[in-house]
Design an enzyme around this catalytic site. Structure first.
Site, PDB file in Angstrom:
ATOM      1  N   ARG A   1       0.549   6.621   6.033  1.00 18.18           N
ATOM      2  CA  ARG A   1       1.976   6.792   5.747  1.00 18.18           C
ATOM      3  C   ARG A   1       2.621   7.898   6.574  1.00 18.18           C
ATOM      4  O   ARG A   1       1.989   8.907   6.889  1.00 18.18           O
ATOM      5  CB  ARG A   1       2.170   7.093   4.254  1.00 18.18           C
ATOM      6  CG  ARG A   1       1.738   5.940   3.364  1.00 18.18           C
ATOM      7  CD  ARG A   1       1.721   6.325   1.883  1.00 18.18           C
ATOM      8  NE  ARG A   1       1.353   5.172   1.056  1.00 18.18           N
ATOM      9  CZ  ARG A   1       0.112   4.816   0.753  1.00 18.18           C
ATOM     10  NH1 ARG A   1      -0.914   5.528   1.221  1.00 18.18           N
ATOM     11  NH2 ARG A   1      -0.125   3.758   0.001  1.00 18.18           N
TER      12      ARG A   1
ATOM     13  N   HIS B   1       1.327   1.983   7.953  1.00 15.76           N
ATOM     14  CA  HIS B   1       0.454   1.149   8.789  1.00 15.76           C
ATOM     15  C   HIS B   1       1.150   0.468   9.970  1.00 15.76           C
ATOM     16  O   HIS B   1       0.881  -0.688  10.286  1.00 15.76           O
ATOM     17  CB  HIS B   1      -0.228   0.093   7.931  1.00 15.76           C
ATOM     18  CG  HIS B   1      -1.282   0.631   7.013  1.00 15.76           C
ATOM     19  ND1 HIS B   1      -1.933   1.826   7.230  1.00 15.76           N
ATOM     20  CD2 HIS B   1      -1.808   0.124   5.865  1.00 15.76           C
ATOM     21  CE1 HIS B   1      -2.815   2.032   6.255  1.00 15.76           C
ATOM     22  NE2 HIS B   1      -2.757   1.026   5.411  1.00 15.76           N
TER      23      HIS B   1
ATOM     24  N   HIS C   1      -9.148  -1.863   8.681  1.00 17.84           N
ATOM     25  CA  HIS C   1      -8.770  -1.948   7.268  1.00 17.84           C
ATOM     26  C   HIS C   1      -9.551  -3.032   6.514  1.00 17.84           C
ATOM     27  O   HIS C   1      -8.965  -3.769   5.716  1.00 17.84           O
ATOM     28  CB  HIS C   1      -7.271  -2.203   7.155  1.00 17.84           C
ATOM     29  CG  HIS C   1      -6.638  -1.683   5.892  1.00 17.84           C
ATOM     30  ND1 HIS C   1      -7.013  -2.112   4.637  1.00 17.84           N
ATOM     31  CD2 HIS C   1      -5.655  -0.773   5.692  1.00 17.84           C
ATOM     32  CE1 HIS C   1      -6.275  -1.514   3.727  1.00 17.84           C
ATOM     33  NE2 HIS C   1      -5.438  -0.677   4.332  1.00 17.84           N
TER      34      HIS C   1
ATOM     35  N   ASP D   1      -6.688   6.415  -3.664  1.00 15.16           N
ATOM     36  CA  ASP D   1      -5.951   6.002  -2.470  1.00 15.16           C
ATOM     37  C   ASP D   1      -5.549   7.276  -1.750  1.00 15.16           C
ATOM     38  O   ASP D   1      -4.370   7.601  -1.606  1.00 15.16           O
ATOM     39  CB  ASP D   1      -4.725   5.160  -2.844  1.00 15.16           C
ATOM     40  CG  ASP D   1      -4.051   4.517  -1.627  1.00 15.16           C
ATOM     41  OD1 ASP D   1      -4.600   4.660  -0.514  1.00 15.16           O
ATOM     42  OD2 ASP D   1      -2.988   3.891  -1.789  1.00 15.16           O
TER      43      ASP D   1
ATOM     44  N   GLU E   1     -11.376   3.904   5.500  1.00 18.71           N
ATOM     45  CA  GLU E   1     -10.611   3.869   6.741  1.00 18.71           C
ATOM     46  C   GLU E   1     -10.694   5.226   7.441  1.00 18.71           C
ATOM     47  O   GLU E   1     -10.079   6.197   6.998  1.00 18.71           O
ATOM     48  CB  GLU E   1      -9.152   3.524   6.453  1.00 18.71           C
ATOM     49  CG  GLU E   1      -8.948   2.261   5.629  1.00 18.71           C
ATOM     50  CD  GLU E   1      -7.590   2.263   4.955  1.00 18.71           C
ATOM     51  OE1 GLU E   1      -6.568   2.374   5.663  1.00 18.71           O
ATOM     52  OE2 GLU E   1      -7.539   2.172   3.710  1.00 18.71           O
TER      53      GLU E   1
END
Length: 366
Positions: free
Chosen positions: A94, A119, A194, A266, A331
């Site tokens: 982000r 992304h 991803h 996350d 990731e």
């Protein structure tokens, strides 16, 4: 289907589908002597399947994805942004309020994640058609080289960015992803892969029993819009401590403001030993299958995501749907919102420089 073969590693090509009634999307299958194979298509550089043996040498697909090109491009499925198996760029993760500045000039990006940029934008690297420039196989590995030119101001980013990603599968059951990029104007870049993993090979099972380690003493807390606060927080005595193996489900429902903001994990972890280059970043182990995934990288961070937004609306490759927390992502990347965070490692790429980073996914059993 055409196959290039030499001794034990192979690479084959077939047509996965046709886009917009004219653009052929090819799929390449890299396979090693142990039967491990990875399928990658030119649309998004997406890993559509990754088949690895379990402890009984049963080979199963361990990544989430779709059976058809139509599903990967269907707005009904893509609006929730799962990014299954895709190459992510120009900027993974982000960017606050979809803007950043370079040398006093402000650049505006799409805000495709609520108030923020995510992304690479509306049409990031996950939704472009990559060019295959080379395939190679020999007695120990098979490689696929993908390239893409992101033109100046595409999705708002400055500079013509020439990007090259090489996928290599070797006979040690290691998948290597090697990224390179050059630019003709000062820009920012942060590429990642991803894939969503479920090491059980059964997508109906949540990944809460997977045992995960993350080689990080700190993580990056986020605000209510999922943007880093700018702090680096010690993981000690928090649900974010994965320095010793623990199941994903052990702390995921703990009453913790960070878990509530992310709807689970996350977050980006600050990997240890950043001056050492390639090193072990994280592992995941699924006890029933015995599959072990080890992730090595030279990146400073790793985003651990537990598919908190999967909700049973997307069709699985096994004829069912992908339920809540049926996959996890690891990731490797620079930190989120780095262009706006002066104390984070730089993501600036200048003309004359080459962006280069590498991540490997090693599979074994125990």
């Amino acid at each position: 289907m055409t196959t290039e073969k030499s001794n034990s590693a192979t690479i084959s090509e077939d047509t996965f589908g046709i886009m917009n009634n004219s653009t052929k999307i090819n799929r390449y299958t890299l396979k090693n002597e142990k039967g491990m194979e990875v399928c990658i298509m030119t649309y998004g550089g997406i890993i559509t399947s990754l088949k690895v043996p379990n402890k009984n040498n049963v080979i199963e697909d361990v990544v989430l994805g779709f059976d058809s090109l139509e599903a990967y491009t269907n707005p009904k499925y893509t609006k929730n942004c799962p990014f299954f198996g895709a190459l992510i760029g120009r900027y993974g993760n982000r960017i606050a309020k979809g803007k950043f500045s370079l040398d006093g000039e402000e650049f505006k990006l799409a805000t495709n994640n609520g108030p923020n940029h995510l992304h690479g934008g509306v049409k990031g690297f996950d939704k472009v058609v990559w060019t295959v420039t080379k395939t190679k196989s020999d007695n120990r590995s098979a490689s696929l080289v993908l390239t893409y030119l992101s033109k100046d101001l595409e999705e708002g980013y400055p500079g013509n960015l020439n990007t090259k990603v090489t996928y290599t599968l070797n006979n040690d059951n290691v998948l290597e992803v090697d990224y390179e990029a050059t630019t003709d104007k000062k820009t920012i870049v942060n590429l990642t892969q991803h894939s969503y993993f479920n090491l059980s090979g059964d997508y109906s099972k949540p990944i809460l029993d997977h045992e995960v380690t993350i080689n990080a003493d700190k993580f990056i807390p986020i605000d209510a819009t999922l943007i880093p606060t700018g702090e680096l927080e010690d993981v000690t005595n928090t649900p974010f401590d994965f320095r010793m193996a623990k199941t994903v489900g052990k702390d995921i429902e703990v009453d913790n403001v960070q878990l509530k903001r992310g709807f689970g994990y996350d977050h980006c972890w600050v990997l240890n030993n950043q001056n050492q280059g390639m090193r072990l970043a994280a592992t995941a182990y699924e006890p029933i299958s015995g599959r072990l995934l080890e992730v090595f990288s030279d990146e400073p961070g790793i985003q651990f995501y537990t598919s908190n937004f999967l909700n049973g609306t997307l069709p699985s490759k096994q004829g069912e749907t992908y339920g809540h927390r049926t996959g996890f992502c690891l990731e490797t990347q620079h930190y989120p919102d780095s262009p706006n965070q002066k104390d984070f490692p730089s993501v600036i790429l200048n003309p004359g420089e080459t962006y280069h980073t590498k991540t490997t996914f090693k599979f074994s059993t125990k």
